[in-house]
Structures are given as C-alpha cells and as structure tokens.
Scaffold this motif. Structure first.
Motif, short mmCIF file in Angstrom:
data_model
loop_
_atom_site.label_atom_id
_atom_site.label_comp_id
_atom_site.label_asym_id
_atom_site.label_seq_id
_atom_site.Cartn_x
_atom_site.Cartn_y
_atom_site.Cartn_z
N TRP A 133 0.85 -1.18 0.00
CA TRP A 133 0.00 0.00 0.00
C TRP A 133 0.89 1.24 0.00
O TRP A 133 2.10 1.15 -0.18
CB TRP A 133 -0.95 0.01 1.21
CG TRP A 133 -1.97 -1.07 1.23
CD1 TRP A 133 -2.16 -2.01 2.20
CD2 TRP A 133 -3.00 -1.33 0.24
NE1 TRP A 133 -3.21 -2.83 1.87
CE2 TRP A 133 -3.74 -2.44 0.69
CE3 TRP A 133 -3.34 -0.73 -0.98
CZ2 TRP A 133 -4.82 -2.96 -0.03
CZ3 TRP A 133 -4.41 -1.24 -1.70
CH2 TRP A 133 -5.13 -2.34 -1.23
N VAL A 136 -3.53 -1.91 -6.21
CA VAL A 136 -2.69 -1.76 -5.03
C VAL A 136 -1.70 -0.65 -5.37
O VAL A 136 -1.98 0.18 -6.24
CB VAL A 136 -2.01 -3.09 -4.65
CG1 VAL A 136 -3.05 -4.08 -4.19
CG2 VAL A 136 -1.20 -3.66 -5.82
N THR A 137 -0.56 -0.58 -4.71
CA THR A 137 0.41 0.48 -4.97
C THR A 137 1.59 -0.09 -5.75
O THR A 137 2.19 -1.09 -5.34
CB THR A 137 0.90 1.11 -3.65
OG1 THR A 137 -0.22 1.63 -2.95
CG2 THR A 137 1.87 2.25 -3.93
N HIS A 191 -4.94 3.34 -5.86
CA HIS A 191 -4.28 3.49 -4.56
C HIS A 191 -2.84 3.87 -4.88
O HIS A 191 -2.12 3.07 -5.50
CB HIS A 191 -4.32 2.19 -3.76
CG HIS A 191 -5.68 1.79 -3.28
ND1 HIS A 191 -6.57 1.09 -4.05
CD2 HIS A 191 -6.30 2.03 -2.10
CE1 HIS A 191 -7.68 0.89 -3.37
NE2 HIS A 191 -7.54 1.44 -2.18
N SER A 246 -6.25 6.49 1.05
CA SER A 246 -5.92 5.67 2.23
C SER A 246 -5.57 6.52 3.44
O SER A 246 -4.71 6.18 4.23
CB SER A 246 -4.78 4.70 1.91
OG SER A 246 -5.12 3.83 0.85
#
Length: 269
Positions: free
Chosen positions: A22, A139-140, A165, A195
């Motif tokens: 993340w 996701v990252t 993200h 986030s």
C-alpha cells in the motif's frame, strides 16, 4: 424459535500470493493468519453463520462469546434482529467491541433468516439488482508506467472503471492521477483512494488535480477525526468526497452495509 448455542471456529487465511504493498506508511499484504467464523444454532434446526476475515479475530471472538455474547444470545428469538442489534450496540458502550466484530452477530442472523426462508439473503433483505458493475481497484505500484500498464490490463479484462491506490505523496499522486486520465481518455470512470494519507493542504492539492481530471470520487484523503477539516476540503475541491469508512460506516448494521454497497463492488486488479 430460539437460539440454543453460539460458537466460534478459527480458520486459516493464507497470505496474498503474490504479496502487495500500500502507500508509504502502511503495511502491505498481511501474512497468513487465523480468522473466525461465528455459528448461531436454533431449536428449529436452522443455523446462521458469518465470517470475520481479519487476522487475529479468532481469539477475540472466542473470548467475547465466552464472556458476553453467549449469555446474551442463547434463549433469544433469532428473528428479532433489530432488537439484538441494539443489544450489541448497548454492549459496545462497555465492551468497546472491535469494529470488525460489531456487526458479526447481525450478519449471522440475516444469514439465518435467509436459510429459514430458503431464499438468498439478499432477497430476504429486499433485493434491488441481480448484478452490479465492478471496478478494478489497484494496489500500490512502483511507477506511473506500471500503473498505466495495469490500467490497460484491467480494461482488456472488461472492467469499466478503475480506482487508484497511490503512494501517499501529494505531488507524485497528483501527477499519476493526471497521467492515468490522459492515458485512458475521458470516457473511463476513474476514482482515487488516498488511504487517509494526507493532511488538509496536501488533500486539497490532490483534490484539485482530481477535479480537473474529472475523477468520479475522492476516497479517504485524510483521517476521519476532524469534521472541520473535511468541511474545508469539501469547500475547496469540486470532486465528490467518499469518506469515513473506518468510523461512522463501521457502526452500520449489515442491512445498512448492503444498501450502501449496492452501487459499487470493488475488486483488486
């Protein structure tokens, strides 16, 4: 009909394969761990079950059942879901239940109601749709180029929309957001999930970029503890805000969750 027993069972949840990360400051995918299943039995032979996938929940649920919930639930009418939900809410005042366990009894009781009616629970709740659109939720990744490649893969798989993200760096995240819009064109709905990684000035900076790029929503840019900060952010940017998933939303019962989530369904690319 009465509840005759309440039990919990630990289940193993495997680690993500491959693992993922993340934004900066957050841990990545969790390791293998032990989650929990709640099982409510009745004297009519109809049961209800609910799963809490959070690692570590098995021990907490077992403790909560032994100390509090079994005594509260055994002997009660399982169809009095609203009353039992409010009992959980009252217990939370003293127990300070983990948010991911707060709605577990309610979910199991709705599952029981569906089994009793011999219908899917969504129909018992009063279903509206038989299908919903899905969006690809990233996701990252390490670079803008990798994000653009993932976006291409998601669109090739048929996903009609994409949610980012990113890294938690306001300037870098804004550049990524603009680059993705330029890459996919104006017709693909895009969303951004911060986030809760920004303070107010950085959240405003990213919000302007998202507004200019026509993003559908701006999710969780800041921690949810300051309503005033969110009011200032809402006044400063045009993009719609989607916030407070770890506070107010976590106190909904399962019917509220299903209603709130009916419009969108996220999957990880």
């Amino acid at each position: 009909m009465r509840i005759t027993d309440v039990a919990s069972y630990p289940i193993r949840v495997p680690a993500a394969d491959p693992p993922f990360v993340w934004r900066d400051g957050l841990r990545g995918s969790p390791p293998e761990g032990e989650a929990a299943v709640l099982h409510i039995r009745t004297d009519h032979g109809v049961d209800g079950v609910a799963m809490c996938p959070r690692r570590g929940s098995a021990l907490m649920l077992a403790d909560l059942l032994d100390r509090v919930l079994r005594e509260e639930l055994v002997g009660q009418d399982p169809l009095r879901r609203e009353w039992l939900w409010h009992r959980m809410w009252e217990l939370d005042r003293i127990e300070e239940l983990p948010l991911y366990l707060l709605g577990l009894v309610d979910t199991a009781l709705w599952d029981l109601a569906g089994r009793l009616a011999d219908r899917p629970t969504w129909e018992v709740l009063g279903g509206y749709r038989t299908s919903i659109p899905a969006y690809a939720s990233t996701v990252t990744y390490s670079s803008i180029a990798e994000y653009l490649d993932i976006a291409d893969q998601a669109l090739e798989l048929g996903y009609p929309a994409i949610k980012l993200h990113a890294w938690g760096d306001a300037r870098r995240d804004a550049k990524l957001s603009v680059a993705l819009r330029e890459h996919v064109g104006d017709d693909i709905p895009l969303m951004f999930d911060g986030s809760a990684g920004f303070d107010l000035p950085d959240a405003v900076h990213v919000g302007h970029a998202l507004s200019d790029a026509g993003y559908l929503w701006y999710e969780e840019p800041m921690r949810e503890f300051s309503v005033t900060a969110y009011r200032r952010l809402a006044d400063a940017v045009r993009v719609p805000l989607l916030v407070a998933e770890t506070s107010d939303g976590a106190h909904m019962n399962s019917a509220d969750f299903i209603q709130a989530g009916a419009a969108t369904f996220g999957v990880r690319a």
